[in-house]
Design a protein around this motif. Structure first.
Motif, PDB file in Angstrom:
ATOM      1  N   THR A  31      15.410  -3.622  14.477  1.00  0.00           N
ATOM      2  CA  THR A  31      16.521  -2.814  14.318  1.00  0.00           C
ATOM      3  C   THR A  31      17.900  -3.211  13.967  1.00  0.00           C
ATOM      4  N   ASP A  32      17.973  -4.429  13.487  1.00  0.00           N
ATOM      5  CA  ASP A  32      19.343  -5.244  13.452  1.00  0.00           C
ATOM      6  C   ASP A  32      20.044  -4.664  12.330  1.00  0.00           C
ATOM      7  N   LEU A  33      21.065  -5.168  12.313  1.00  0.00           N
ATOM      8  CA  LEU A  33      22.073  -5.070  11.106  1.00  0.00           C
ATOM      9  C   LEU A  33      21.974  -6.598  10.286  1.00  0.00           C
ATOM     10  N   VAL A  34      21.684  -6.769   9.212  1.00  0.00           N
ATOM     11  CA  VAL A  34      21.576  -8.241   8.520  1.00  0.00           C
ATOM     12  C   VAL A  34      22.706  -8.163   7.276  1.00  0.00           C
ATOM     13  N   ALA A  35      23.470  -9.106   7.424  1.00  0.00           N
ATOM     14  CA  ALA A  35      24.563  -9.151   6.647  1.00  0.00           C
ATOM     15  C   ALA A  35      24.668 -10.434   5.815  1.00  0.00           C
ATOM     16  N   TRP A  36      25.114 -10.464   4.806  1.00  0.00           N
ATOM     17  CA  TRP A  36      25.287 -11.422   3.932  1.00  0.00           C
ATOM     18  C   TRP A  36      26.930 -11.834   3.819  1.00  0.00           C
ATOM     19  N   GLY A  47      32.555 -11.047   4.692  1.00  0.00           N
ATOM     20  CA  GLY A  47      31.143 -10.262   4.474  1.00  0.00           C
ATOM     21  C   GLY A  47      31.302  -9.504   3.249  1.00  0.00           C
ATOM     22  N   PHE A  48      30.053  -9.274   2.579  1.00  0.00           N
ATOM     23  CA  PHE A  48      29.980  -8.452   1.188  1.00  0.00           C
ATOM     24  C   PHE A  48      28.899  -7.774   1.107  1.00  0.00           C
ATOM     25  N   ALA A  49      27.737  -7.773   2.052  1.00  0.00           N
ATOM     26  CA  ALA A  49      26.736  -6.748   1.703  1.00  0.00           C
ATOM     27  C   ALA A  49      25.906  -6.685   3.146  1.00  0.00           C
ATOM     28  N   HIS A  50      25.507  -5.578   3.619  1.00  0.00           N
ATOM     29  CA  HIS A  50      24.725  -5.648   4.745  1.00  0.00           C
ATOM     30  C   HIS A  50      23.484  -4.613   4.369  1.00  0.00           C
ATOM     31  N   TYR A  59      24.927  -1.714   2.162  1.00  0.00           N
ATOM     32  CA  TYR A  59      26.344  -1.560   1.623  1.00  0.00           C
ATOM     33  C   TYR A  59      26.875  -2.591   0.930  1.00  0.00           C
ATOM     34  N   TYR A  60      27.603  -2.545  -0.225  1.00  0.00           N
ATOM     35  CA  TYR A  60      28.331  -3.537  -0.879  1.00  0.00           C
ATOM     36  C   TYR A  60      29.672  -3.294  -0.909  1.00  0.00           C
ATOM     37  N   ALA A  61      30.330  -4.808  -0.815  1.00  0.00           N
ATOM     38  CA  ALA A  61      31.753  -4.596  -1.262  1.00  0.00           C
ATOM     39  C   ALA A  61      31.952  -4.443  -2.664  1.00  0.00           C
ATOM     40  N   ASP A  62      33.285  -3.927  -2.996  1.00  0.00           N
ATOM     41  CA  ASP A  62      33.399  -3.710  -4.499  1.00  0.00           C
ATOM     42  C   ASP A  62      33.236  -5.223  -5.245  1.00  0.00           C
ATOM     43  N   SER A  63      33.431  -6.256  -4.789  1.00  0.00           N
ATOM     44  CA  SER A  63      33.164  -7.162  -5.638  1.00  0.00           C
ATOM     45  C   SER A  63      31.931  -7.771  -6.023  1.00  0.00           C
ATOM     46  N   VAL A  64      31.151  -7.267  -5.393  1.00  0.00           N
ATOM     47  CA  VAL A  64      29.511  -7.508  -5.665  1.00  0.00           C
ATOM     48  C   VAL A  64      28.739  -6.142  -6.101  1.00  0.00           C
ATOM     49  N   LYS A  65      29.521  -4.996  -5.901  1.00  0.00           N
ATOM     50  CA  LYS A  65      28.727  -3.711  -6.154  1.00  0.00           C
ATOM     51  C   LYS A  65      28.172  -3.947  -7.632  1.00  0.00           C
ATOM     52  N   GLY A  66      26.997  -3.511  -7.828  1.00  0.00           N
ATOM     53  CA  GLY A  66      26.504  -3.254  -9.325  1.00  0.00           C
ATOM     54  C   GLY A  66      25.843  -4.620  -9.509  1.00  0.00           C
ATOM     55  N   ARG A  67      26.127  -5.801  -9.084  1.00  0.00           N
ATOM     56  CA  ARG A  67      25.630  -7.108  -9.247  1.00  0.00           C
ATOM     57  C   ARG A  67      24.710  -7.558  -8.470  1.00  0.00           C
ATOM     58  N   PHE A  68      24.921  -7.178  -7.131  1.00  0.00           N
ATOM     59  CA  PHE A  68      24.022  -7.795  -6.015  1.00  0.00           C
ATOM     60  C   PHE A  68      23.103  -6.683  -5.476  1.00  0.00           C
ATOM     61  N   ALA A  75       7.207  -6.998   6.232  1.00  0.00           N
ATOM     62  CA  ALA A  75       6.002  -7.710   6.547  1.00  0.00           C
ATOM     63  C   ALA A  75       6.246  -8.993   6.700  1.00  0.00           C
ATOM     64  N   GLN A  76       7.241  -9.794   5.773  1.00  0.00           N
ATOM     65  CA  GLN A  76       7.515 -11.207   5.696  1.00  0.00           C
ATOM     66  C   GLN A  76       8.812 -11.382   6.633  1.00  0.00           C
ATOM     67  N   ASN A  77       9.417 -10.196   7.285  1.00  0.00           N
ATOM     68  CA  ASN A  77      10.539 -10.472   8.260  1.00  0.00           C
ATOM     69  C   ASN A  77      11.564 -11.282   7.444  1.00  0.00           C
ATOM     70  N   THR A  78      12.006 -10.897   6.231  1.00  0.00           N
ATOM     71  CA  THR A  78      12.929 -11.493   5.314  1.00  0.00           C
ATOM     72  C   THR A  78      13.852 -10.727   4.788  1.00  0.00           C
ATOM     73  N   VAL A  79      14.947 -11.016   4.634  1.00  0.00           N
ATOM     74  CA  VAL A  79      16.035 -10.179   3.788  1.00  0.00           C
ATOM     75  C   VAL A  79      16.454 -10.973   2.792  1.00  0.00           C
ATOM     76  N   TYR A  80      16.311 -10.161   1.462  1.00  0.00           N
ATOM     77  CA  TYR A  80      16.681 -10.998   0.331  1.00  0.00           C
ATOM     78  C   TYR A  80      18.130 -10.514  -0.289  1.00  0.00           C
ATOM     79  N   LEU A  81      18.564 -11.252  -1.282  1.00  0.00           N
ATOM     80  CA  LEU A  81      20.046 -11.064  -2.051  1.00  0.00           C
ATOM     81  C   LEU A  81      19.523 -11.669  -3.197  1.00  0.00           C
ATOM     82  N   GLN A  82      19.477 -10.507  -4.149  1.00  0.00           N
ATOM     83  CA  GLN A  82      19.284 -10.772  -5.604  1.00  0.00           C
ATOM     84  C   GLN A  82      20.517 -10.572  -6.345  1.00  0.00           C
TER      85      GLN A  82
END
Length: 125
Positions: A31-36, A47-50, A59-68, A75-82
């Motif tokens: 149940t964590d919050l995972v942030a980039w 911080g720019f996304a979580h 949530y996204y900061a304006d600097s990356v919103k629409g791009r990230f 299942a993979q216990n993985t967080v991705y950032l495209q």
């Protein structure tokens, strides 16, 4: 000792894409919050996304919103950032961090229990 592991960084030209991953073999996000976060030379770590791992809410900061796009694979216990349409100003060391979903200020680096070692992203013009 728990440590997160980021991967997927590299060098691309402006307009290109990269996908970063964040995982841990000894820790489950549940149940964590995972942030980039990212940190460019001479600048503070920002911080720019979580994502709330349980609900998938993002949530996204304006600097990356629409791009990230941040996502998770439970299942993979993985967080991705495209990261798409990358710009030279996106160049930085990128870190993932995990903390309680009850953080007071998700941009405060001291609030997080676990960090990765970082992965470098370099975008050339």
């Amino acid at each position: 000792q728990v440590q997160l592991v980021e991967s997927g960084g590299g060098s691309v030209q402006a307009g290109g894409s990269l996908r970063l991953s964040c995982t841990s073999s000894g820790y489950t996000f549940y149940t964590d919050l995972v942030a980039w976060f990212r940190q460019a030379p001479g600048k503070e770590r920002e911080g720019f996304a979580h994502i709330y791992y349980n609900s998938g809410s993002t949530y996204y900061a304006d600097s990356v919103k629409g791009r990230f796009t941040i996502s998770r694979d439970i299942a993979q216990n993985t967080v991705y950032l495209q990261m798409d349409d990358l710009k030279p100003e996106d160049s930085a060391m990128y870190y993932c961090a995990a903390g309680s979903s009850w953080l007071n200020d998700w941009t405060d680096t001291s609030e997080y229990s676990y960090w990765g070692q970082g992965t470098q992203v370099t975008v050339s013009a």
